[in-house]
Design an enzyme around this catalytic site. Structure first.
Site, PDB file in Angstrom:
ATOM      1  N   ARG A 116       0.831  -1.215   0.000  1.00 27.09           N
ATOM      2  CA  ARG A 116       0.000   0.000   0.000  1.00 27.09           C
ATOM      3  C   ARG A 116       0.860   1.258   0.000  1.00 27.09           C
ATOM      4  O   ARG A 116       0.480   2.269  -0.585  1.00 27.09           O
ATOM      5  CB  ARG A 116      -0.961  -0.038   1.198  1.00 27.09           C
ATOM      6  CG  ARG A 116      -2.114  -1.033   0.937  1.00 27.09           C
ATOM      7  CD  ARG A 116      -2.803  -1.449   2.201  1.00 27.09           C
ATOM      8  NE  ARG A 116      -3.985  -2.275   1.966  1.00 27.09           N
ATOM      9  CZ  ARG A 116      -3.967  -3.580   1.653  1.00 27.09           C
ATOM     10  NH1 ARG A 116      -2.812  -4.206   1.500  1.00 27.09           N
ATOM     11  NH2 ARG A 116      -5.088  -4.238   1.471  1.00 27.09           N
ATOM     12  N   GLN A 155      -8.423  -6.958  -0.725  1.00 29.79           N
ATOM     13  CA  GLN A 155      -7.928  -6.581  -2.049  1.00 29.79           C
ATOM     14  C   GLN A 155      -9.050  -5.998  -2.890  1.00 29.79           C
ATOM     15  O   GLN A 155      -8.878  -4.985  -3.563  1.00 29.79           O
ATOM     16  CB  GLN A 155      -7.305  -7.807  -2.732  1.00 29.79           C
ATOM     17  CG  GLN A 155      -6.042  -8.260  -2.010  1.00 29.79           C
ATOM     18  CD  GLN A 155      -5.566  -9.621  -2.460  1.00 29.79           C
ATOM     19  OE1 GLN A 155      -6.205 -10.291  -3.271  1.00 29.79           O
ATOM     20  NE2 GLN A 155      -4.444 -10.054  -1.933  1.00 29.79           N
ATOM     21  N   ASP A 188      -4.659 -15.885   6.342  1.00 31.34           N
ATOM     22  CA  ASP A 188      -3.299 -16.186   5.882  1.00 31.34           C
ATOM     23  C   ASP A 188      -2.532 -17.091   6.849  1.00 31.34           C
ATOM     24  O   ASP A 188      -1.517 -17.684   6.483  1.00 31.34           O
ATOM     25  CB  ASP A 188      -2.505 -14.888   5.684  1.00 31.34           C
ATOM     26  CG  ASP A 188      -2.982 -14.109   4.467  1.00 31.34           C
ATOM     27  OD1 ASP A 188      -3.771 -14.649   3.672  1.00 31.34           O
ATOM     28  OD2 ASP A 188      -2.564 -12.945   4.314  1.00 31.34           O
ATOM     29  N   LYS A 222      -6.064 -18.902  -2.789  1.00 31.46           N
ATOM     30  CA  LYS A 222      -4.869 -18.154  -2.376  1.00 31.46           C
ATOM     31  C   LYS A 222      -3.706 -18.554  -3.290  1.00 31.46           C
ATOM     32  O   LYS A 222      -3.919 -19.060  -4.379  1.00 31.46           O
ATOM     33  CB  LYS A 222      -4.578 -18.409  -0.894  1.00 31.46           C
ATOM     34  CG  LYS A 222      -5.652 -17.831   0.034  1.00 31.46           C
ATOM     35  CD  LYS A 222      -5.666 -16.319   0.002  1.00 31.46           C
ATOM     36  CE  LYS A 222      -6.763 -15.723   0.856  1.00 31.46           C
ATOM     37  NZ  LYS A 222      -6.922 -14.296   0.665  1.00 31.46           N
TER      38      LYS A 222
HETATM   39  C1  S3P Z   1      -4.301  -8.985   1.487  1.00 32.73           C
HETATM   40  C2  S3P Z   1      -5.579  -9.372   1.689  1.00 32.73           C
HETATM   41  C3  S3P Z   1      -5.978 -10.759   1.977  1.00 32.73           C
HETATM   42  C4  S3P Z   1      -4.773 -11.656   2.244  1.00 32.73           C
HETATM   43  C5  S3P Z   1      -3.631 -11.377   1.335  1.00 32.73           C
HETATM   44  C6  S3P Z   1      -3.187  -9.931   1.466  1.00 32.73           C
HETATM   45  C7  S3P Z   1      -4.040  -7.545   1.287  1.00 32.73           C
HETATM   46  O1  S3P Z   1      -6.716 -11.251   0.892  1.00 32.73           O
HETATM   47  O2  S3P Z   1      -5.153 -13.014   2.161  1.00 32.73           O
HETATM   48  O3  S3P Z   1      -2.531 -12.222   1.651  1.00 32.73           O
HETATM   49  O4  S3P Z   1      -2.893  -7.105   1.433  1.00 32.73           O
HETATM   50  O5  S3P Z   1      -4.994  -6.820   0.976  1.00 32.73           O
HETATM   51  P1  S3P Z   1      -8.231 -10.810   0.654  1.00 32.73           P
HETATM   52  O6  S3P Z   1      -8.265  -9.858  -0.462  1.00 32.73           O
HETATM   53  O7  S3P Z   1      -8.947 -12.080   0.365  1.00 32.73           O
HETATM   54  O8  S3P Z   1      -8.725 -10.149   1.932  1.00 32.73           O
END
Ligand code: S3P
Length: 432
Positions: A26, A166, A315, A342
């Site tokens: 980010r 995300q 995670d 994932k």
């Molecule tokens: C992440 C969000 C998570 C996570 C990923 C990192 C992020 O996924 O599993 O490793 O940095 O926004 P999701 O988009 O399913 O929440």
């Protein structure tokens, strides 16, 4: 590379793990919305987050890295990159950039490695298309490579069916470029770094978290550039969790330093606590995020059922599965279907590999069951997934382990082997 874990020992050690992956991504991406120089300390120099930074450069950002501070200066207007934007293994990179680029005038192509190219992108492409974005790709825009023809976006009211940070982040970035205020709802609060950081940088977001932990956000379009970030990224609780589990299963003590204590990120530690480990949280400061130390002391572990607050520990489930593999009784994980999309199908990867170790485990459509036992050494297939590789390395502390294809650890945690050497004897062989 193949990792051979020969033995582990009881330990009482301090761990300063690598910096937070989600927050580092980010920092690179949000810097592009600012005027002035962003100064980021402790940026994660792992493959995934370096890809996010390279893309920022390709879009016109000036990046200076003196080894300690990364300075990022965004161009006045993002430029059309003259090549494909490579996201490597990172779902966060490709999905959040899609949201940003959908509102930028120009043509952009995003792609990644062979694993990322199998992961679903429709969850971001479809809502973006519904507000005017032009996105195409294989499988009707669900699979990378993805072509984004950025342009004007309409405001939206979107209720997401999945709790995904995300997706939420992509839509928030699109909303910042839309014509009027937008509204986004998710069924359960996903990690909230985007909201915290963008607000801190001056974006206008109203966030409402309901008692059932569903979350509603109103996003106002940007009227001016955001203030630059001056920020030291905390360390990553997801990376640190491998050492928390290591302590839990070997009756050891792990002192984990300077990680984000954001509740949307540390739920797995709470589960470990419920399983019988002693866990202490020491809050030290607040910089966008609560930051502090966590101390984990191993005790005899008992089985647990996990089906709540799943987005807050998704995670860490592969590592938690290793604790379940040695706990007394049958553990169950449910409501975690997202594990199937994932970096690998983590339900399959965990169950199949645990069975090789002689542990009774079954796949469920949205999780798994594991009966704790005495694991034995096996040859593990990481499926190119960093969290599968590190989880089984940790289980190897008890029984030894051989894990194929561990190069993927560099996508998130380049210092893993250095820290692992504090608690394990191991060899790494090239050529696999
Ligand atoms: C992440 C969000 C998570 C996570 C990923 C990192 C992020 O996924 O599993 O490793 O940095 O926004 P999701 O988009 O399913 O929440």
């Amino acid at each position: 590379m193949r990792l051979k874990v020969l033995s582990g020992k009881r330990f009482n050690e301090e761990f300063i793990v690598d910096s937070d992956k989600s927050i580092s991504h980010r920092c690179a991406i949000f810097s592009l919305l600012t005027e002035g120089v962003n100064e980021i300390k402790n940026y994660l120099r792992a493959e995934d987050t370096l890809n996010s930074l390279e893309i920022a450069k390709a879009l016109g950002a000036e990046v200076e890295d003196n080894g300690e501070v990364i300075k990022i200066k965004a161009p006045k207007e993002l430029k059309e990159a003259d090549d494909v934007l490579y996201c490597g293994n990172s779902g966060t990179t490709i999905r959040i950039y899609m949201g940003l680029l959908a509102g930028i005038d120009g043509f952009f192509v995003l792609t990644g490695d062979r694993y990322l190219k199998k992961r679903p992108m429709g969850r971001v492409a479809n809502p973006l298309r519904s507000i005017g974005a032009k996105i195409d790709g294989r499988d009707n825009g669900n699979l990378a490579p993805l072509a984004v023809r950025g342009g004007e976006l309409k405001s939206f009211e979107y209720e997401s069916k999945i709790a995904s940070a995300q997706v939420k982040s992509a839509l928030i970035l699109a909303a910042l470029n839309a014509d009027k205020p937008s509204f986004y709802k998710e069924p359960f609060l996903s990690r909230d770094h985007t909201e915290r950081m963008l607000k801190g940088m001056g974006a206008e977001l109203e966030v409402n978290i309901n008692p059932d932990l569903s979350c509603e956000i109103t996003i106002y379009p940007l009227t001016k550039k955001l203030s630059p970030l001056t920020f030291e990224v905390p360390n990553d609780p997801s990376s640190a969790f491998f050492f928390a589990v290591a302590a839990a299963i070997t009756n050891s003590t792990a002192v984990i330093k300077n990680i984000t204590l954001n509740p949307t990120r540390i739920e797995a530690y709470k589960v470990l606590e419920k399983m019988g480990a002693e866990v202490e949280y020491l809050l030290k400061e607040d910089r966008y995020e609560p930051i502090g130390d966590i101390i984990v002391k191993g005790k005899n572990l008992k089985a647990i059922e996990v089906s709540q607050k799943i987005p807050w520990l998704i995670d860490e489930i592969p590592a938690l599965a290793m604790a379940m593999a040695v706990a007394e009784g049958k553990s169950v994980v449910r409501n975690a279907k997202e594990l199937r999309v994932k970096e690998s199908d983590r339900i399959k990867a965990v169950v199949e590999n645990l069975r090789k170790c002689g542990i009774e485990a079954n796949e469920l459509e949205d999780g798994f069951e594991i009966r704790g036992g005495i694991p034995k050494k096996a040859l593990i297939n990481s499926y190119g997934d960093h969290r599968i590789a590190m989880s089984f390395a940790v289980l190897g502390l008890i029984c030894g382990m051989e894990i194929d294809d561990v190069d993927c650890i560099n996508t998130s945690f380049p210092n893993f082997f250095k820290l692992f050497s504090k608690i394990a004897e191991f060899e790494v062989e090239n050529g696999n």
